[in-house]
Design an enzyme around this catalytic site. Structure first.
Site, PDB file in Angstrom:
ATOM      1  N   GLU A 151       0.813  -1.218   0.000  1.00 25.54           N
ATOM      2  CA  GLU A 151       0.000   0.000   0.000  1.00 25.54           C
ATOM      3  C   GLU A 151       0.847   1.269   0.000  1.00 25.54           C
ATOM      4  O   GLU A 151       0.324   2.373  -0.219  1.00 25.54           O
ATOM      5  CB  GLU A 151      -0.944   0.008   1.214  1.00 25.54           C
ATOM      6  CG  GLU A 151      -0.322   0.348   2.542  1.00 25.54           C
ATOM      7  CD  GLU A 151       0.430  -0.789   3.211  1.00 25.54           C
ATOM      8  OE1 GLU A 151       0.804  -0.625   4.397  1.00 25.54           O
ATOM      9  OE2 GLU A 151       0.652  -1.838   2.573  1.00 25.54           O
TER      10      GLU A 151
ATOM     11  N   ASP B 111       2.638   4.386  12.874  1.00 24.45           N
ATOM     12  CA  ASP B 111       3.440   4.519  11.657  1.00 24.45           C
ATOM     13  C   ASP B 111       3.280   5.939  11.104  1.00 24.45           C
ATOM     14  O   ASP B 111       2.243   6.242  10.540  1.00 24.45           O
ATOM     15  CB  ASP B 111       3.080   3.466  10.619  1.00 24.45           C
ATOM     16  CG  ASP B 111       1.569   3.255  10.456  1.00 24.45           C
ATOM     17  OD1 ASP B 111       0.784   3.564  11.359  1.00 24.45           O
ATOM     18  OD2 ASP B 111       1.195   2.776   9.383  1.00 24.45           O
TER      19      ASP B 111
ATOM     20  N   GLU C 179      -8.849  12.431  11.780  1.00 27.27           N
ATOM     21  CA  GLU C 179      -8.072  11.283  12.245  1.00 27.27           C
ATOM     22  C   GLU C 179      -7.191  11.640  13.436  1.00 27.27           C
ATOM     23  O   GLU C 179      -6.975  10.824  14.328  1.00 27.27           O
ATOM     24  CB  GLU C 179      -7.214  10.777  11.086  1.00 27.27           C
ATOM     25  CG  GLU C 179      -6.336   9.594  11.404  1.00 27.27           C
ATOM     26  CD  GLU C 179      -5.330   9.298  10.307  1.00 27.27           C
ATOM     27  OE1 GLU C 179      -4.900   8.143  10.220  1.00 27.27           O
ATOM     28  OE2 GLU C 179      -4.970  10.216   9.549  1.00 27.27           O
TER      29      GLU C 179
END
Length: 592
Positions: free
Chosen positions: A305, A339, A545
């Site tokens: 991805e 991450d 987010e």
């Protein structure tokens, strides 16, 4: 135009693999971990080539590599590869824009093709007894708006995926799902816990159970819950919070059938984390040996991805073995959910120095301890005394390990531990790391306070008060939330970003402690976090987010993709805070 010879070699090899129905395997591991790679699928490997070609063709501006591995097939893979091979190319591998766009239109379906909108069966515009502790009409009205976002995020895997799973990287899940939002079009593991918490506040118990059953199905098939429900995520997991979902749903519903179906899967998940390269033995200063765990992805190639990004990061390395190790570190950081962060980097300014597998993380081990404690409770609920006794022993050993290896008596925090090859010995072919105080990471991270989330660490008022003072003096607590770290590295899991799950675990632990001081601090953090979510929502019309903890209503940034909206766990934490703590009638919701 010239056909790229290396691409032709790829197509020849790849087509041969397709015809023989052989799975494409990863590069050879380094000698130390030759068995630790889970192969990917032919479709994922092909879509990575599409991704690479798209970057060469369209350029970097606005390019999101994840989009291309989320695409689906309209025809068989071999036919699609043949058409892709015939596209005209320059020496650098680019294709004329109109040619590539035409190919994608004819042969590939959109990234959301495998999902259809699903109206949640248990959704009500205003649930009965919704957030009864919220006394402010304004806050209640906004909370109902957040509640209604569940309708926007609800999906079901389409029948087409079930009929032709080989045409999709999306995995066929039986029950409806809640996606995080924006580019994240599939279920994610640890996001789901805070989605479930929000669903419980919204009285959407059947939807919450469906999420758990989907995750159990992944354990049944793959042996662990995947990072996300895509074929390219099979080589790693995420922070293990499934047992917490089961416990919380059971406490609301009393559904014993949920326990019966969940317990075998949780035992399998516990085994996944406590075997292989995830398991590490540390000998403390008194000579006692402790088993702890780390993140360790079963992968040593670029993450599909993010393959174009990973190759660029690794381009400064000349040694192929070093590149393979860096790819493993990148995937392992993705397994952590953080991450990326300076927490995993030897040089906080250089992502190529990631060393995630060399870190024993505080929070991972606390989550595994909570899994063990949850398994004890679940086993007792159904009368399984043997399992309860086994995990009682395991949890007691892990608590000792956490306090022996991570606790720093001077800082009054639990610190990550860096594994050093200079402190390793051998015992029956198993490496044993000798504990050294200098290997504790004394940098400040929100994760240093995650042990407060579980009762074993928040029940001692004296310790809690010491840790709260340490938290308040750490520099992590800002006007609208807890910063992830004090390092402004440009990575998204660093300063000045604050993330919903970290706020929630720390606040909930403090609220449930016996310390009035801790509860007061927790309430302040939660109020400020709810405010910044509200102000950002009113400015942008969306939940986000992550947030900037320095500015009320500030949106977080940094990292390898643009800020995302939706947003599953942010919605869930706001609703969970309002459910547990309420909101007084006269308390302002705007920035103060």
């Amino acid at each position: 135009m010239h056909i790229n010879t290396s691409f032709n070699l790829f197509i020849f090899t790849f087509t041969s693999l397709i015809m023989s129905n052989t799975i494409v395997t990863a590069n050879t591991c380094t000698p130390k971990d030759t068995e630790c790679v889970v192969p990917t699928t032919p479709l994922v490997a092909f879509l990575e080539e599409v991704q690479k070609t798209a970057l060469q063709t369209y350029g970097h501006k606005g390019f999101d590599p994840k989009l291309y591995v989320d695409l689906s097939l309209k025809q068989n893979l071999s036919i699609t590869i043949e058409a892709f091979e015939k596209l005209p190319r320059t020496e650098n591998g680019s294709v004329p824009i109109e040619e590539l766009s035409g190919f994608m239109e004819e042969y590939l379906g959109g990234a959301e093709e495998g999902l259809v909108y699903m109206h949640p069966v248990d959704f009500a515009d205003e649930p009965e007894d919704f957030l009864h502790k919220v006394k402010s009409p304004k806050v209640r009205d906004w909370a109902l708006e957040v509640h209604k976002l569940w309708k926007n995020l609800s999906r079901k895997v389409s029948s087409r995926v079930l009929e032709k799973p080989g045409f999709y990287t999306l995995l066929p899940l039986e029950n409806p799902v809640m996606i995080p939002g924006s580019r994240f079009r599939e279920v994610y593991y640890w996001d789901s816990y805070w989605v479930v918490r929000g669903l419980l506040a919204s009285k959407m118990y059947e939807t919450a159970k469906g999420i758990v059953y989907n995750l159990i199905s992944l354990i049944d098939e793959f042996g662990h819950v995947l990072n996300g429900a895509r074929a390219y995520y099979t080589n790693r997991s995420e922070p293990p919070v499934l047992s917490s979902m089961v416990i919380d749903i059971y406490n609301r519903t009393g559904d014993k059938d949920l326990i019966v179906k969940s317990l075998p899967a949780l035992l399998k998940e516990h085994e996944f984390w406590n075997s292989g390269m995830h398991k590490v033995i540390v000998e403390d200063a008194e000579g006692s040996r402790h088993t702890l765990n780390r993140y360790y992805a079963m992968w040593n190639k670029p993450r599909p991805e993010s393959a174009t990004i990973d190759r660029e990061i690794a381009s400064k390395l000349s040694n192929e073995c070093d590149k393979a190790q860096l790819y493993r570190e990148l995937a392992s950081a993705a397994e952590s959910g953080w991450d990326f962060s300076s927490r995993w980097m030897r040089d906080e300014s250089d992502l190529a120095t990631l060393a995630t597998t060399s870190v024993l993380p505080v929070d991972l081990n606390v989550l595994i301890l909570k899994m063990e404690l949850d398994i004890i409770s679940l086993a007792r609920f159904i009368g399984d005394t043997t399992t309860a006794a086994h995990f009682t022993e395991a949890s007691e050993a892990r608590k000792k390990a956490i306090n022996s290896v991570f606790w720093n008596v001077e800082m009054k925090q639990w610190l990550d531990y860096w594994l050093s090859d200079s402190n390793v010995s051998k015992l029956d072919f198993q490496e044993v790391y000798k504990w050294n105080s200098s290997s504790q990471n004394r940098k400040l991270f929100a994760s240093n306070f995650i042990p407060l989330w579980i009762e074993l660490f928040n029940s001692d008022v004296k310790i809690v008060d010491e840790v709260v003072e340490s938290l308040q003096n750490s520099g992590l607590v800002h006007p609208v939330g807890i910063a992830t770290s004090l390092t402004n590295s440009g990575q998204q899991w660093d300063f000045p970003n604050g993330w919903a799950p970290l706020q929630h675990m720390i606040v909930e632990g403090l609220v449930r402690s016996g310390s009035e001081r801790a509860r007061s601090v927790a309430r302040d953090i939660a109020v400020n976090w709810v405010r910044t979510n509200y102000v950002a929502y009113k400015k942008t019309g969306a939940m986000h987010e992550k947030y900037d903890v320095e500015k009320c209503g500030g949106i977080g940034g940094g990292g390898e993709y643009i800020p995302q909206t939706g947003f599953g766990w942010s919605n869930g934490v706001v609703l969970a805070f309002l459910e547990e703590l309420g909101w007084p009638k006269d308390l302002k919701l705007e920035c103060v």
